[in-house]
Design a protein around this motif. Structure first.
Motif, PDB file in Angstrom:
ATOM      1  N   GLY A  20       6.202   0.058  18.301  1.00 30.99           N
ATOM      2  CA  GLY A  20       5.175  -0.963  18.209  1.00 30.99           C
ATOM      3  C   GLY A  20       3.800  -0.368  17.938  1.00 30.99           C
ATOM      4  N   TYR A  21       3.540   0.775  18.558  1.00 34.79           N
ATOM      5  CA  TYR A  21       2.264   1.465  18.341  1.00 34.79           C
ATOM      6  C   TYR A  21       2.158   1.966  16.907  1.00 34.79           C
ATOM      7  CZ  TYR A  21      -1.243   5.194  18.810  1.00 34.79           C
ATOM      8  OH  TYR A  21      -2.324   6.018  18.645  1.00 34.79           O
ATOM      9  N   TYR A  22       3.251   2.544  16.387  1.00 36.77           N
ATOM     10  CA  TYR A  22       3.238   3.025  15.005  1.00 36.77           C
ATOM     11  C   TYR A  22       3.036   1.873  14.027  1.00 36.77           C
ATOM     12  CZ  TYR A  22       5.178   7.300  17.025  1.00 36.77           C
ATOM     13  OH  TYR A  22       5.385   8.429  17.771  1.00 36.77           O
ATOM     14  N   LEU A  23       3.630   0.724  14.319  1.00 36.17           N
ATOM     15  CA  LEU A  23       3.441  -0.435  13.445  1.00 36.17           C
ATOM     16  C   LEU A  23       1.977  -0.876  13.448  1.00 36.17           C
ATOM     17  CD1 LEU A  23       4.508  -2.685  11.644  1.00 36.17           C
ATOM     18  CD2 LEU A  23       5.113  -3.969  13.714  1.00 36.17           C
ATOM     19  N   VAL A  24       1.343  -0.875  14.601  1.00 34.75           N
ATOM     20  CA  VAL A  24      -0.069  -1.242  14.675  1.00 34.75           C
ATOM     21  C   VAL A  24      -0.924  -0.274  13.863  1.00 34.75           C
ATOM     22  CG1 VAL A  24      -2.069  -1.383  16.225  1.00 34.75           C
ATOM     23  CG2 VAL A  24       0.087  -2.468  16.876  1.00 34.75           C
ATOM     24  N   LYS A  25      -0.667   1.017  14.007  1.00 34.69           N
ATOM     25  CA  LYS A  25      -1.445   2.011  13.250  1.00 34.69           C
ATOM     26  C   LYS A  25      -1.210   1.846  11.751  1.00 34.69           C
ATOM     27  CE  LYS A  25      -3.663   4.450  14.986  1.00 34.69           C
ATOM     28  NZ  LYS A  25      -5.052   4.221  15.447  1.00 34.69           N
ATOM     29  N   ASP A  26       0.021   1.546  11.351  1.00 32.05           N
ATOM     30  CA  ASP A  26       0.329   1.303   9.942  1.00 32.05           C
ATOM     31  C   ASP A  26      -0.458   0.100   9.431  1.00 32.05           C
ATOM     32  OD1 ASP A  26       1.435   0.912   7.441  1.00 32.05           O
ATOM     33  OD2 ASP A  26       3.427   0.379   8.166  1.00 32.05           O
ATOM     34  N   LEU A  27      -0.432  -0.990  10.179  1.00 30.61           N
ATOM     35  CA  LEU A  27      -1.112  -2.200   9.741  1.00 30.61           C
ATOM     36  C   LEU A  27      -2.626  -2.038   9.774  1.00 30.61           C
ATOM     37  CD1 LEU A  27       1.173  -4.866  11.435  1.00 30.61           C
ATOM     38  CD2 LEU A  27       0.921  -4.426   8.989  1.00 30.61           C
ATOM     39  N   GLU A  28      -3.140  -1.214  10.668  1.00 31.84           N
ATOM     40  CA  GLU A  28      -4.579  -0.947  10.661  1.00 31.84           C
ATOM     41  C   GLU A  28      -4.999  -0.268   9.359  1.00 31.84           C
ATOM     42  OE1 GLU A  28      -5.490  -0.476  15.468  1.00 31.84           O
ATOM     43  OE2 GLU A  28      -5.219   1.301  14.208  1.00 31.84           O
ATOM     44  N   LEU A  29      -4.190   0.693   8.915  1.00 30.33           N
ATOM     45  CA  LEU A  29      -4.474   1.340   7.630  1.00 30.33           C
ATOM     46  C   LEU A  29      -4.371   0.336   6.487  1.00 30.33           C
ATOM     47  CD1 LEU A  29      -2.666   4.806   7.845  1.00 30.33           C
ATOM     48  CD2 LEU A  29      -5.120   4.391   7.634  1.00 30.33           C
ATOM     49  N   ARG A  30      -3.311  -0.466   6.509  1.00 30.18           N
ATOM     50  CA  ARG A  30      -3.130  -1.457   5.456  1.00 30.18           C
ATOM     51  C   ARG A  30      -4.297  -2.455   5.430  1.00 30.18           C
ATOM     52  NH1 ARG A  30       2.151  -2.595   3.514  1.00 30.18           N
ATOM     53  NH2 ARG A  30       3.675  -1.023   4.134  1.00 30.18           N
ATOM     54  N   SER A  31      -4.752  -2.842   6.615  1.00 24.49           N
ATOM     55  CA  SER A  31      -5.866  -3.778   6.686  1.00 24.49           C
ATOM     56  C   SER A  31      -7.135  -3.184   6.090  1.00 24.49           C
ATOM     57  CB  SER A  31      -6.103  -4.190   8.145  1.00 24.49           C
ATOM     58  OG  SER A  31      -7.198  -5.076   8.250  1.00 24.49           O
ATOM     59  N   GLN A  32      -7.384  -1.915   6.398  1.00 20.52           N
ATOM     60  CA  GLN A  32      -8.572  -1.265   5.853  1.00 20.52           C
ATOM     61  C   GLN A  32      -8.463  -1.130   4.336  1.00 20.52           C
ATOM     62  OE1 GLN A  32     -11.488  -0.396   7.467  1.00 20.52           O
ATOM     63  NE2 GLN A  32     -12.163  -0.109   5.358  1.00 20.52           N
ATOM     64  N   TRP A  33      -7.285  -0.757   3.853  1.00 14.75           N
ATOM     65  CA  TRP A  33      -7.092  -0.637   2.412  1.00 14.75           C
ATOM     66  C   TRP A  33      -7.213  -1.991   1.718  1.00 14.75           C
ATOM     67  CZ3 TRP A  33      -2.214   2.797   3.282  1.00 14.75           C
ATOM     68  CH2 TRP A  33      -2.628   4.101   3.553  1.00 14.75           C
TER      69      TRP A  33
END
Length: 467
Positions: free
Chosen positions: A179-192
Motif C-alpha cells: 500500500g505504501y509503494y502504491l502511494v509513492k507510485d501515485l504521488e510520482l504520477r500525480s506530480q508528472w
C-alpha cells in the motif's frame, strides 16, 4: 478406614491417568508430491535462513517501518486474530483441567421440620445438620485416552489459531508495504500529471497567440486544446486514485502516524534485496504459518477419531467427598464427626441406534478433509512461491528495459524541445514527445513498484518476518 478409602480413590485415578492409552490413529505427516526446489535465476544468493530475517531488516525506509509498527499495534484484523488465539488457548486450558481431579469445599446447614402424621410419623420430626466437606468433582478415569485426546485436539486447535495469527501478521506487513509503494507510485504520477498539464497549458497559450497572429489554424488550436483536456482529466484521475490509496493505507495502519514521523524515501531509494530464492529447498514451506496451521488442524482431527472410538467402551467416573457432619455448628469438627462418600459410576453404551458409529464416521470424514486441506495448502504455497520467483526475475529484466526506454524518450524530448524552440518542429511533434516520455516514466515506475511489491510478497510467501 476413611483415609485408606480416600487414598485408594486418588491413587486409582492417578494410576489410570498415567497409564491411559489413546485410541487415536498414529499420526503421520502426509507426503505431498512437490519438487525438491524451485528453478530460479542463476547467480542469486542462497536464502535458506530467510525466515530468520526480521522485517525491520528487510524494509530500510524509516517511514515505512513506522507505518508497519503502527499497523501491528492498531490493525483491527490483527487484533481479532490475537483475540481468537487467546480464546483457543483458554479453551485448551479448560480442557486440560479435565485430566486432573478437581475438588471444591462446601459448608452448609440443613434444617427441616416434618409434622406428626406425615409418612406414618407419630410425632413431629426436626432435623438440624451442619456439613463441611471437601468434594471430589465427577472425574473420569481415562482408561482409553478420551480426555487426553480431547486435550490434544484443543491444544492443536490453539496452535493452529496461533499460526493463523501469524498469517494475519505476515499478510499485514506485506499489505502495508504494498500500500505504501502504491502511494509513492501515485504521488510520482500525480506530480508528472501536474507537470504535463502545465506544459500543455503553455503550449495551448502559445498556440492561441499564434492563431491571433495568423500562424496557427483553428485545427491547431482544437488539437492542442484536446491534449490539454486529456492531461487535465489524467491529473484528476491520478489524484483521485492517490487519495483512495492513502485512505486504504490508513485503514491498514489503523490510524495516522505521529506528527514526528521520519521523512519518507522515494521508490528509487527503497533498498530491498532481490536475490532471494536460489538453492532454496521446498521444505522451507513447512515453516509457513498457514501450512503449520493446516497440519495442526489435521492433528486435531486425528485426535478426535480417538475420542469417537472411545465412545464404544465403558467410562468410569469417580465422585466422592470427605468432611465432618454435626447437629450443631460447635460440634462440627469434634471427634467422631467425620463423614465421607465415594460413588464410582461405570457407564457402558448399549443401544444408541447408530449414534456412536455415526460420530466415528464424522470424525474420520473430517480427517479426510483435513488431509486434503493440508495437501492443498502446501501445493498452493509451492505455486505461490514459484509464481513470485518467476515474477521477480522477469520484472527485474523488464525494469532494465523500461529504464532504457525512459532514457530514450527523454533524449527524444530534449531534442524535440530544442527543435521546437528553433521552429524546426511543430507543437504536435512536441506533444507526441511529451506524451511518450510521460508514458515511459509512468510505465517504469509501475514496474518498479511491482518489483518492490513482489519482493515483499515473496518474503511473506516464504514465511519470513515472524519475529
Amino acid at each position: 478406614m476413611i483415609d485408606r478409602v480416600r487414598f485408594s480413590a486418588v491413587a486409582l485415578a492417578a494410576a489410570c491417568v498415567l497409564s491411559a492409552c489413546s485410541l487415536a490413529p498414529s499420526y503421520k505427516r502426509p507426503d505431498v508430491d512437490l519438487a525438491p526446489s524451485w528453478a530460479t535465476q542463476k547467480g542469486a544468493t542462497d536464502t535458506s535462513q530467510l525466515q530468520d530475517i526480521p522485517w525491520e531488516t528487510l524494509y530500510t525506509d524509516a517511514y515505512l517501518r513506522g507505518l508497519i509498527r503502527t499497523a501491528l499495534e492498531r490493525n483491527h484484523d490483527l487484533r481479532i486474530a490475537v483475540g481468537r488465539m487467546e480464546e483457543a488457548r483458554a479453551l485448551w486450558g479448560v480442557q486440560r483441567a479435565d485430566q486432573i481431579p478437581s475438588a471444591n469445599m462446601s459448608v452448609g446447614r440443613t434444617a427441616s421440620l416434618t409434622p406428626a402424621g406425615v409418612i406414618n410419623n407419630p410425632t413431629a420430626t426436626r432435623i438440624n445438620r451442619y456439613d463441611a466437606n471437601v468434594n471430589l468433582v465427577s472425574f473420569e478415569v481415562d482408561f482409553w485416552g478420551r480426555v487426553a485426546d480431547l486435550t490434544q485436539a484443543a491444544k492443536s486447535n490453539y496452535q493452529a489459531s496461533a499460526e493463523d495469527q501469524r498469517v494475519v501478521r505476515l499478510g499485514l506487513i506485506s499489505d502495508v508495504a504494498n500500500g505504501y509503494y502504491l502511494v509513492k507510485d501515485l504521488e510520482l504520477r500525480s506530480q508528472w500529471a501536474k507537470d504535463a498539464t502545465e506544459g500543455r497549458q503553455q503550449v495551448f497559450d502559445l498556440t492561441l497567440r499564434k492563431q491571433a497572429l495568423g500562424a496557427a489554424s483553428d485545427v491547431d488550436v482544437a488539437t492542442v486544446q484536446a491534449a490539454l483536456s486529456a492531461a487535465q482529466s489524467d491529473q484528476l484521475t491520478t489524484d483521485r486514485a492517490l487519495q483512495q490509496a492513502r485512505n486504504a493505507l490508513a485503514v491498514l495502519v489503523g490510524g495516522r502516524l505521529p506528527a514526528d514521523a521520519p521523512a519518507a524515501a522515494s521508490l528509487e531509494a527503497q533498498n530491498l534485496s532481490l536475490a532471494w530464492g536460489a538453492n532454496l529447498s521446498s521444505d522451507v514451506l513447512l515453516r509457513r504459518p498457514d501450512v503449520r496451521a493446516a497440519e495442526q488442524r489435521l492433528v486435531a482431527a486425528n485426535a478426535n477419531i480417538g475420542v469417537a472410538r472411545s465412545a464404544f467402551l465403558p467410562r468410569l467416573q469417580l465422585t466422592g467427598s470427605t468432611g465432618s457432619a454435626s447437629t450443631s455448628l460447635n460440634g462440627l469438627f469434634d471427634s467422631g464427626s467425620r463423614s465421607w462418600s465415594f460413588v464410582p459410576t461405570l457407564q457402558m453404551p448399549l443401544f444408541d441406534w447408530g449414534r456412536t458409529t455415526g460420530n466415528l464416521d464424522v470424525a474420520e470424514a473430517r480427517k479426510v478433509q483435513a488431509v486434503a486441506t493440508y495437501e492443498k495448502t502446501l501445493q498452493q504455497a509451492f505455486r505461490e512461491v514459484a509464481d513470485l520467483l518467476v515474477a521477480r526475475d522477469t520484472l527485474q529484466q523488464q525494469l532494465r528495459a523500461q529504464t532504457n526506454w525512459v532514457q530514450s524518450q527523454q533524449q527524444r524530448l530534449r531534442v524535440m524541445e530544442v527543435r521546437y524552440a528553433q521552429g524546426a518542429a511543430n507543437q504536435f511533434d512536441l506533444l507526441d514527445a511529451q506524451r511518450d516520455a510521460l508514458s515511459a516514466q509512468q510505465s517504469r515506475t509501475q514496474v518498479l513498484r511491482q518489483v518492490l511489491g513482489t519482493t515483499a510478497q515473496l518474503y511473506k510467501a516464504l514465511g519470513g518476518g515472524e519475529g
